[in-house]
Scaffold this active site. Structure first.
Site, short mmCIF file in Angstrom:
data_model
loop_
_atom_site.label_atom_id
_atom_site.label_comp_id
_atom_site.label_asym_id
_atom_site.label_seq_id
_atom_site.Cartn_x
_atom_site.Cartn_y
_atom_site.Cartn_z
N ALA A 1 58.98 4.42 60.77
CA ALA A 1 60.18 4.87 60.07
C ALA A 1 60.37 6.38 60.00
O ALA A 1 61.40 6.90 60.43
CB ALA A 1 60.20 4.24 58.66
N ASP B 1 59.38 0.55 55.90
CA ASP B 1 60.52 0.89 56.75
C ASP B 1 61.82 0.98 55.96
O ASP B 1 62.76 1.65 56.39
CB ASP B 1 60.65 -0.15 57.87
CG ASP B 1 59.49 -0.03 58.83
OD1 ASP B 1 58.40 -0.54 58.51
OD2 ASP B 1 59.65 0.62 59.88
N ASN C 1 58.39 -4.00 55.54
CA ASN C 1 57.34 -3.39 56.35
C ASN C 1 56.94 -4.35 57.44
O ASN C 1 57.39 -5.51 57.47
CB ASN C 1 56.15 -2.98 55.47
CG ASN C 1 55.21 -2.02 56.19
OD1 ASN C 1 55.64 -0.98 56.68
ND2 ASN C 1 53.96 -2.39 56.30
N ARG D 1 67.65 0.35 66.02
CA ARG D 1 66.79 -0.63 65.35
C ARG D 1 67.30 -0.71 63.91
O ARG D 1 67.57 0.32 63.28
CB ARG D 1 65.30 -0.22 65.37
CG ARG D 1 64.65 -0.30 66.75
CD ARG D 1 63.17 0.02 66.68
NE ARG D 1 62.39 -1.08 66.09
CZ ARG D 1 61.13 -0.96 65.67
NH1 ARG D 1 60.53 0.23 65.76
NH2 ARG D 1 60.49 -1.99 65.17
C1 LIG Z 1 55.29 4.40 57.78
S1 LIG Z 1 56.41 3.92 58.97
C2 LIG Z 1 55.41 2.92 59.91
C3 LIG Z 1 55.92 1.54 59.85
O1 LIG Z 1 56.71 1.30 61.02
C4 LIG Z 1 56.12 0.23 61.70
O2 LIG Z 1 57.04 -0.56 62.37
P1 LIG Z 1 57.26 -0.33 63.96
O3 LIG Z 1 55.91 -0.13 64.57
O4 LIG Z 1 57.95 -1.62 64.37
O5 LIG Z 1 58.15 0.88 64.07
C5 LIG Z 1 55.46 -0.55 60.60
O6 LIG Z 1 56.40 -1.23 59.80
C6 LIG Z 1 54.81 0.55 59.84
O7 LIG Z 1 54.40 0.23 58.56
#
Ligand SMILES: CSC[C@H]1O[C@H](OP(=O)(O)O)[C@H](O)[C@@H]1O
Length: 381
Positions: free
Chosen positions: A66, A253, A263, A98
């Site tokens: 995020a 997120d 999340n 997204r």
């Molecule tokens: C602290 S933001 C990281 C957060 O984003 C990840 O999702 P993605 O890998 O699909 O972008 C995941 O939810 C993490 O906790």
């Protein structure tokens, strides 16, 4: 237990990762990313010379997480301005790349707003483009500062919540420098605990299907010499049952006004396990992840991703072992799959939310608004 018990090298810090940067290349400006789909086996840069390329990088998770998505959204709008492309359309495309992480749309809109204000005050294309880039850099800098402050608040909270000094922390997905302008969110707290000699073990959920934990958090933990152990997502329950988890640290997120937390999928089951086993479940996220315009968890759009991410072995290392990009099947060809990228944890299962403006515990909607009011980044809309 087969531990990835890296030598604890507190004091010997690795070089900072260049996760995302703006670059003025001979052929023009570009957003240059560390391609996270190639980690941990290859550290490869991806050059995004226009917004469509950056949108593809976001959707393939070459850039992800995020806070970093917010930074990428901001630089993406600055890139459109520098190229003389339609800035409003660029902000729209980036914001739609997204749906769940609120930061992506926030970063894009914030830079587009700065650019629009400059144009409204009579700035020409070059000057307005410079304003957009300056705003993107400010967003990048603010996130790095927020990361440091979240780590401090998080460490203070762990000291209040946990006895002793060899904390056994479980984390899910990846929340380190690979999602941040700084050292991350939840991972930055674990890293701070390690630097203070307070980390007994970091339990790292592999985080199926895209393996952000196994590929990215283990990569970051190893770089810093953290005492970590990888586990399959479905092994977490037996760790709780064995009394091996002192606290859960995760990122977010999107946090709705009622304190519901979106999340990575698999976070909600961890929250239920933590509640059942009386283990603190701590969310670490900057205020740019709090969305007061989304009233509750049911209102959060959860990204549904391709079934192929479940039915094929998608780890780049395994794919590269295949021939010509062949992806080994993990299920019968054509198998249907349910693949939500996130899940929603209700506020009653969250022990605390740690932000750069302070900690809310127990989580209440009013507390979130108060934290946002303290933040210079309150204009999320
Ligand atoms: C602290 S933001 C990281 C957060 O984003 C990840 O999702 P993605 O890998 O699909 O972008 C995941 O939810 C993490 O906790």
């Amino acid at each position: 237990m087969a531990d990835q018990d890296a030598q604890s090298q507190v004091g010997s810090e690795p070089p900072a990762l260049s996760v995302l940067r703006w670059d003025e290349l001979p052929e023009g400006p570009a957003v240059v990313l560390l391609d996270q789909t190639r980690l941990p086996s290859e550290e490869v840069e991806l050059v995004c010379a226009d917004v469509p390329a950056l949108v593809r990088a976001i959707q393939s998770l070459a850039v992800r997480g995020a806070p970093l998505l917010g930074i990428a959204g901001g630089y993406g709008v600055a890139l459109a301005a520098a190229r003389g492309d339609d800035v409003a359309r660029a902000a729209e495309l980036l914001g739609q790349a997204r749906p769940t992480a609120v930061n992506l749309g926030y970063g894009a809109r914030r830079v587009a707003r700065a650019h629009g204000a400059a144009v409204g005050q009579g700035a020409g294309p070059g000057a307005a483009s410079a304003v957009a880039l300056a705003e993107a850099r400010a967003l990048h800098r603010e996130d790095a500062e927020a990361s440091g402050r979240m780590a401090q608040y998080g460490l203070r909270l762990l000291a209040e919540l946990l006895p002793g000094s060899a904390h056994r922390l479980l984390t899910h997905c990846n929340t380190g420098a690979l999602v941040s302008g700084g050292e991350g969110t939840a991972f930055a707290v674990a890293l701070g605990a390690h630097r203070e000699g307070r980390l007994g073990r970091l339990w790292v959920d592999e985080t199926r299907p895209l393996l952000q934990g196994a590929r990215l958090t283990a990569y970051e933990a190893a770089r810093h010499g953290l005492p970590y152990s990888l586990l399959t997502d479905n092994a977490a329950g037996s760790l709780f049952a064995a009394g091996e988890v002192d606290a859960v640290l995760i990122g977010a997120d999107r946090i709705a006004a009622d304190g519901s937390v979106a999340n990575k999928v698999g976070s909600y089951p961890l929250a239920v396990l933590a509640k059942y086993h009386h283990v603190p479940f701590v969310v670490v996220a900057p205020t740019t992840t709090i969305d007061l315009d989304t009233v509750d968890g049911a209102s959060i759009v959860v990204e549904q991703r391709s079934a192929l991410e479940v039915t094929e072995i998608t780890s780049p290392q395994i794919i590269s072992a295949g021939s010509g990009g062949f992806r080994p099947a993990a299920a019968p060809v054509g198998a249907k799959a349910y693949n939500p990228a996130f899940d929603i944890t209700p506020p009653e299962l969250v022990t605390a939310i740690v932000t750069e403006e302070g900690v809310i515990s127990p989580v209440t909607g009013v507390g979130l608004a108060e934290l946002c009011a303290r933040s210079s980044q309150v204009t999320i809309s």
